[in-house]
Scaffold this motif. Structure first.
Motif, mmCIF file in Angstrom:
data_model
loop_
_atom_site.group_PDB
_atom_site.id
_atom_site.type_symbol
_atom_site.label_atom_id
_atom_site.label_comp_id
_atom_site.label_asym_id
_atom_site.label_seq_id
_atom_site.Cartn_x
_atom_site.Cartn_y
_atom_site.Cartn_z
ATOM 1 N N GLY A 1 0.808 -1.205 0.000
ATOM 2 C CA GLY A 1 0.000 0.000 0.000
ATOM 3 C C GLY A 1 0.847 1.264 0.000
ATOM 4 N N GLU A 2 0.165 2.384 -0.039
ATOM 5 C CA GLU A 2 0.828 3.683 -0.008
ATOM 6 C C GLU A 2 0.152 4.570 1.020
ATOM 7 O OE1 GLU A 2 0.966 7.350 -3.030
ATOM 8 O OE2 GLU A 2 2.219 5.668 -3.685
ATOM 9 N N SER A 3 0.931 5.281 1.771
ATOM 10 C CA SER A 3 0.404 6.119 2.839
ATOM 11 C C SER A 3 -0.385 7.295 2.278
ATOM 12 C CB SER A 3 1.559 6.640 3.700
ATOM 13 O OG SER A 3 1.101 7.596 4.625
ATOM 14 N N GLU A 4 -1.486 7.624 2.952
ATOM 15 C CA GLU A 4 -2.235 8.832 2.604
ATOM 16 C C GLU A 4 -1.458 10.090 2.973
ATOM 17 O OE1 GLU A 4 -5.127 9.255 1.065
ATOM 18 O OE2 GLU A 4 -5.430 7.122 0.731
ATOM 19 N N VAL A 5 -0.434 9.928 3.805
ATOM 20 C CA VAL A 5 0.364 11.079 4.250
ATOM 21 C C VAL A 5 1.311 11.550 3.154
ATOM 22 C CG1 VAL A 5 2.106 11.801 5.951
ATOM 23 C CG2 VAL A 5 0.196 10.354 6.649
ATOM 24 N N ARG A 6 1.690 10.648 2.259
ATOM 25 C CA ARG A 6 2.751 10.958 1.306
ATOM 26 C C ARG A 6 2.452 12.207 0.483
ATOM 27 N NH1 ARG A 6 5.558 6.757 -3.045
ATOM 28 N NH2 ARG A 6 6.940 8.293 -4.007
ATOM 29 N N LYS A 7 1.246 12.350 0.010
ATOM 30 C CA LYS A 7 0.903 13.493 -0.854
ATOM 31 C C LYS A 7 0.924 14.819 -0.086
ATOM 32 C CE LYS A 7 -3.030 11.638 -2.159
ATOM 33 N NZ LYS A 7 -3.040 10.215 -1.838
ATOM 34 N N ALA A 8 0.845 14.748 1.247
ATOM 35 C CA ALA A 8 0.736 15.978 2.038
ATOM 36 C C ALA A 8 2.069 16.471 2.580
ATOM 37 C CB ALA A 8 -0.225 15.751 3.205
ATOM 38 N N ILE A 9 3.129 15.674 2.461
ATOM 39 C CA ILE A 9 4.400 16.062 3.083
ATOM 40 C C ILE A 9 4.967 17.336 2.464
ATOM 41 C CG2 ILE A 9 6.828 15.390 3.285
ATOM 42 C CD1 ILE A 9 5.941 12.613 3.983
ATOM 43 N N ALA A 10 5.009 17.410 1.131
ATOM 44 C CA ALA A 10 5.577 18.591 0.477
ATOM 45 C C ALA A 10 4.809 19.868 0.814
ATOM 46 C CB ALA A 10 5.649 18.370 -1.032
#
Length: 507
Positions: free
Chosen positions: A255-264
């Motif tokens: 899977g992929e974290s939902e957090v990833r898109k928000a880090i930048a």
């Protein structure tokens, strides 16, 4: 920074050399483990508000950020937890059932025994935050334990076959704190490792950041304490672990974290916040400067007067000056750095926070929308969030079904003291609706339909709809239906005198 990827790779080499040779060419798998572990650790840090600020000591001093033992001096407007919590908060299974009453009773007792409501929240949140999460079934007592994904130090790493079931899994943990590694004997922290395969479980140990493992003999296994081997035979033919994932595509098994898109954008928010705070600091507490003379800082207060004069050795003011002294005084200057207008920062901050909301499909009330919203407006605002939740439900229904079946197989294969499970077939997973509903309005609409068109729907159907809005299970709704039928029968008996004749002709 811990890196236990070498321990995992060596454990695979020792337990399944053929699988190791097929996937770890040029240490590619080991490198992938290290990268994924670092990402999971970063996702967790960002949820906790520990962001990569990139601030120098001078910048911290300018923002007056003290560093103490609590390590909570970060200056952030943390929007990351809302992304995880808003999605995880609406993921609940309302019912797990089959068409067999005995199987339903066994499943209900199992869910109560496992405290499933608490554990499902943990495993869903882990999958949303980290991308992957796991539940392992202990053959000694059938206990379900929520296991986190590998974060570079501890956690679970798994490999999957063509049917997406795990064929090899490795769990790492330590009884020591990584931060206390320097205080451990020899400066090393012992890592414990359990490798799960379809027909056996093996136990290993190693040291943090090392590349090799060794057998951990003398482990307490379900078959008893054995001091001669690290192997526990496992007759089930399946790894006792179920994988929950936040899948974002149909061609990867992890899977992929939902957090990833928000880090930048979160990093941009933090930098903007730092600039805005610094600008407000300049506005409230101006920084003064002087050229040519040293002005007593304690004298620079509101209403104070600054005198730029030349004094002789005795402290008397020099009134008759030379040409050089006059030129020096003409060169002296005092002033204050001008404050920056912070409105440009507040506007930028609001825009970037909206970007976080948009890219993660997570409404942030007060930012994405203001005021009281109608039910339809709320539904439109949350359509992206609801879509993510429904996708997660569809992807993980099979995992819940597998968890029930795996537990039943383990109970049948091992003496857990809980009795033989019934035959399970056709397990259905019913999820709670992710939409926010106005329950009172919905129930009123159903009652209105019953009054205005009594023959349009059956009472059982309407009762089921009202029961689902109230959070009742199908068994509870069925029981209420039986009770209502019995009550109507008793009322009819009273009216007819239980003999078919009306007691009161005026009725």
């Amino acid at each position: 920074m811990a890196d236990n990827s070498g321990l995992i790779a060596d454990a695979l080499l020792r337990t399944n050399p053929a699988l190791y040779a097929s996937i770890d060419g040029a240490n590619s798998w080991k490198s992938d483990i290290k990268t994924r572990g670092a990402r999971v650790a970063k996702y967790r840090r960002y949820v906790n508000g520990e962001h990569d600020a990139g601030m120098t000591t001078q910048m911290r001093n300018m923002l007056r950020l003290a560093v103490d033992d609590a390590n909570l001096s970060a200056l952030t407007a943390n929007h990351i937890p809302a992304i995880v919590d808003k999605m995880a908060g609406r993921l609940r299974v309302s019912e797990i059932a089959t068409k067999d009453d005995a199987a339903n009773e066994w499943i209900s007792a199992l869910l109560l025994y496992e405290d499933f409501e608490a554990k499902e929240g943990m495993v869903y949140r882990g999958a949303i935050r980290d991308g992957d999460s796991y539940i392992m079934v202990d053959p000694r007592d059938l206990n379900w334990s929520c296991e986190p994904a590998y974060d570079g130090f501890s956690g679970v790493v798994a490999l999957y076959g063509e049917d997406d079931y795990p064929v090899w899994a490795c769990k790492l943990w330590s009884e020591a704190d990584l931060n206390l590694a320097s205080e451990a004997p020899g400066g090393q922290v012992v890592i414990k490792i359990a490798v799960y395969e379809p027909n056996r479980i093996t136990y290993w140990k190693g040291s943090v950041n090392s590349q090799t493992v060794e057998p951990a003999n003398g482990v307490d296994t379900p078959g008893g304490f054995d001091v001669t081997t690290n192997i526990q035979e496992w007759p089930l033919g399946a790894v006792p672990m179920v994988h929950f994932a936040n899948l974002v595509d149909n061609y990867t098994q992890s899977g992929e974290s939902e957090v990833r898109k928000a880090i930048a954008p979160q990093d941009v928010v933090n930098r903007t916040l730092h600039s805005m705070v610094m600008a407000s600091e300049f506005a409230a507490f101006g920084v003064n400067w002087s050229i040519g003379m040293e002005v007593d800082a304690e004298g620079i207060t509101p209403g104070a007067t600054i005198n730029l004069v030349l004094q002789d050795a005795q402290g008397a003011v020099i009134t008759e000056m030379t040409t050089e002294q006059v030129a020096f005084l003409n060169a002296c200057r005092v002033g204050q750095f001008q404050a920056t207008n912070i409105s440009q920062y507040t506007g930028q901050l609001e825009h970037i926070v909206k970007q976080i909301s948009w890219v993660t499909q997570t409404p942030i009330y007060g930012v994405t929308a203001d005021g009281n919203l109608s039910g339809e407006a709320l539904k439109q605002l949350e359509i992206g969030l609801i879509g993510k939740i429904e996708r997660f439900q569809q992807e993980n229904s099979a995992a819940i079904r597998l968890l029930i079946e795996l537990t039943a197989d383990i109970q049948a294969a091992f003496d857990t003291g809980l009795g033989d499970p019934p035959e399970l077939g056709g397990i259905s997973i019913n999820w709670k609706s992710p939409e926010i509903l106005d329950t009172s309005v919905a129930i009123a609409a159903i009652i209105s339909i019953r009054e205005k068109a009594p023959g349009l729907f059956s009472d059982d159907f309407l009762r089921g709809r009202i029961g689902s809005l109230l959070g009742l299970t199908q068994s509870q709704i069925a029981a209420e239906g039986v009770a209502a039928t019995n009550m109507q029968g008793r009322m009819l008996d009273q009216l007819t005198g239980a003999a078919g004749n009306f007691v009161n002709a005026n009725i």
